[in-house]
Design an enzyme around this catalytic site. Structure first.
Site, PDB file in Angstrom:
ATOM      1  N   TYR A 111      48.045   1.904   0.903  1.00 37.58           N
ATOM      2  CA  TYR A 111      47.750   1.778   2.337  1.00 37.58           C
ATOM      3  C   TYR A 111      49.068   1.790   3.123  1.00 37.58           C
ATOM      4  O   TYR A 111      50.042   1.119   2.738  1.00 37.58           O
ATOM      5  CB  TYR A 111      47.001   0.461   2.558  1.00 37.58           C
ATOM      6  N   ASP A 183      45.007  -4.456  -4.758  1.00 40.79           N
ATOM      7  CA  ASP A 183      44.308  -4.422  -3.478  1.00 40.79           C
ATOM      8  C   ASP A 183      42.934  -3.809  -3.757  1.00 40.79           C
ATOM      9  O   ASP A 183      42.818  -2.629  -4.079  1.00 40.79           O
ATOM     10  CB  ASP A 183      45.125  -3.566  -2.498  1.00 40.79           C
TER      11      ASP A 183
END
Ligand SMILES: *Cc1c(COP(=O)(O)O)cnc(C)c1O
Length: 400
Positions: A111, A183
């Site tokens: 990300y 994540d």
């Protein structure tokens, strides 16, 4: 009060009940949902005895605590912490585990905000990061240094939906005395439980699937190790990166339908992926649930589903891709993902615009790569919207 532990009950039962068992104690009201405790401070009768352990909401709040219990139950974790955003969660984890001079090994397809945190914030404090294609396990071992403290991955990744082998990477981390942090935003605990695969810490942006309605920002940290939990909780309170009581309530409310939503996201995503795969204007479709995905077997092995995000490459130029996106009516042209409504975006211009063009193209984020967060609408309507928007300009004018 009895508590719904993470054994014995199924996922959906835990999603509804964990952390929110009715309180039948003397004077309590038996609410079936946890109340929103807006009080910032809690009164005590005796100077030395905080009532129920509560003193001040930054340190501990009953609504946030209910959410933390629920999140831990869903991720098969002993401990959970709820933060004001995904990045607040990540920052607090890094502050807790690292000091100046330490080194991070990170997946190169993370990300963007996580990369910014590593490259532009922690870098300033003498913490360096090496990015590597973590889908190639042999590369990982090569770049581990004496100062390396942790490996940070995301699977599936964004927007290319590459899959990392979580169990193998956990083994490498542990053989080298490192922690593995995953994540898990993209699949949510409904489809993937990294702690069960050997990861040490899971982080989430609960802004996405966990909240699920595009109306509340939040982050989470889930783990089994008590020492690390204490360290992270201490710093969360010290820096103040906590989720508000109202936002905790919204997140609790969202989680109750997580299983239903994830099933529908996935069902719709698979149908749209299959539609796009056959469409003459589309070059390539990337979705871990398709047999054509290079890591489809690994995805099946380590996850119980493939999620609701897919990417595809259109034929033609960036302008053609922009025209297609602007012609859609149901898909909102917007960043973010994981809400009930379908969102679509052009990473090269939107979410990943900060990455240099050469780097982008090298990793596969071309000018016509489009990312979709498939919502839970009727899939026929979503496909009709795409079919109409994919018509060449002259025809769409003709039909208009
Ligand atoms: C959105 C997102 C984040 C950041 O979370 P915020 O809640 O926006 O701070 C981190 N990781 C992934 C995979 C995300 O999609």
């Amino acid at each position: 009060m009895q508590t719904i532990k993470n054994t014995g009950y199924g996922f959906s039962t835990r999603a509804v009940h964990a952390g929110e068992e009715p309180d039948f104690r003397e004077g309590a009201t038996g609410d079936v949902i946890v109340p929103i405790h807006l009080s910032t401070t809690f009164a005590r009768k005796k100077v030395t005895v905080p009532t129920g352990g509560y003193e001040y909401t930054r340190s501990l709040n009953p609504t946030r605590k209910a959410l933390e219990t629920k999140l831990a139950a869903l991720e098969n974790a002993k401990y959970g912490l709820a933060f004001s955003s995904g990045l607040a969660a990540e920052t607090t984890v890094l502050l807790s585990l690292l000091k100046s001079g330490d080194h991070i090994v990170a997946f190169d397809d993370l990300y963007g905000g996580t990369k910014r945190l590593f490259n532009h914030i922690f870098n300033e404090y003498g913490i360096s990061t090496t990015f590597v294609d973590a889908t190639d396990i042999s590369r990982l071992e090569e770049i581990i240094e004496r100062q390396t403290k942790l490996i940070w991955i995301e699977s599936p990744s964004n927007p290319l939906l590459k899959i990392c082998d979580i169990r193998s990477i956990a083994n490498i981390a542990h053989e080298n005395n490192l922690l593995l942090i995953v994540d898990n935003t993209f699949l949510s605990p409904y489809f993937q439980k990294p702690l069960d695969l050997g990861a040490d810490i899971v982080v989430h942006s609960s802004t996405k699937y966990i909240g699920g309605h595009s109306d509340v920002l939040g982050g989470a940290v889930l783990l089994n190790d008590e020492d690390y939990y204490q360290q992270i909780a201490y710093r969360q309170n010290a820096v103040g990166a906590v989720l508000s009581p109202f936002d905790s309530y919204l997140t609790l409310r969202g989680i109750k339908t997580l299983s239903l939503r994830m099933e529908q996201h996935q069902k719709n995503a698979l149908e749209i992926a299959r539609f796009l795969e056959k469409h003459p204007e589309i070059d390539k479709v990337i979705y871990p649930g398709l047999d054509s995905h290079p890591q489809h077997e690994l995805a099946k092995k380590q996850s119980s589903g493939f999620g609701g995000v897919l990417s595809f490459e259109m034929k033609g130029s960036r302008e053609d891709a922009e025209h297609f996106l602007e012609r859609l009516t149901l898909f909102a042209l917007a960043e973010s993902l994981g809400g009930v409504e379908s969102l679509i975006e052009l990473p090269a211009v939107m979410t990943h615009a900060s990455i240099a063009k050469e780097v982008r193209e090298k990793i596969g984020i071309t000018d016509t790569l489009i990312r979709v967060s498939v919502g839970i609408e009727d899939v026929e309507d979503l496909i009709d919207d795409m079919r109409n928007a994919l018509l060449p300009e002259k025809f769409s004018n003709f039909f208009a």
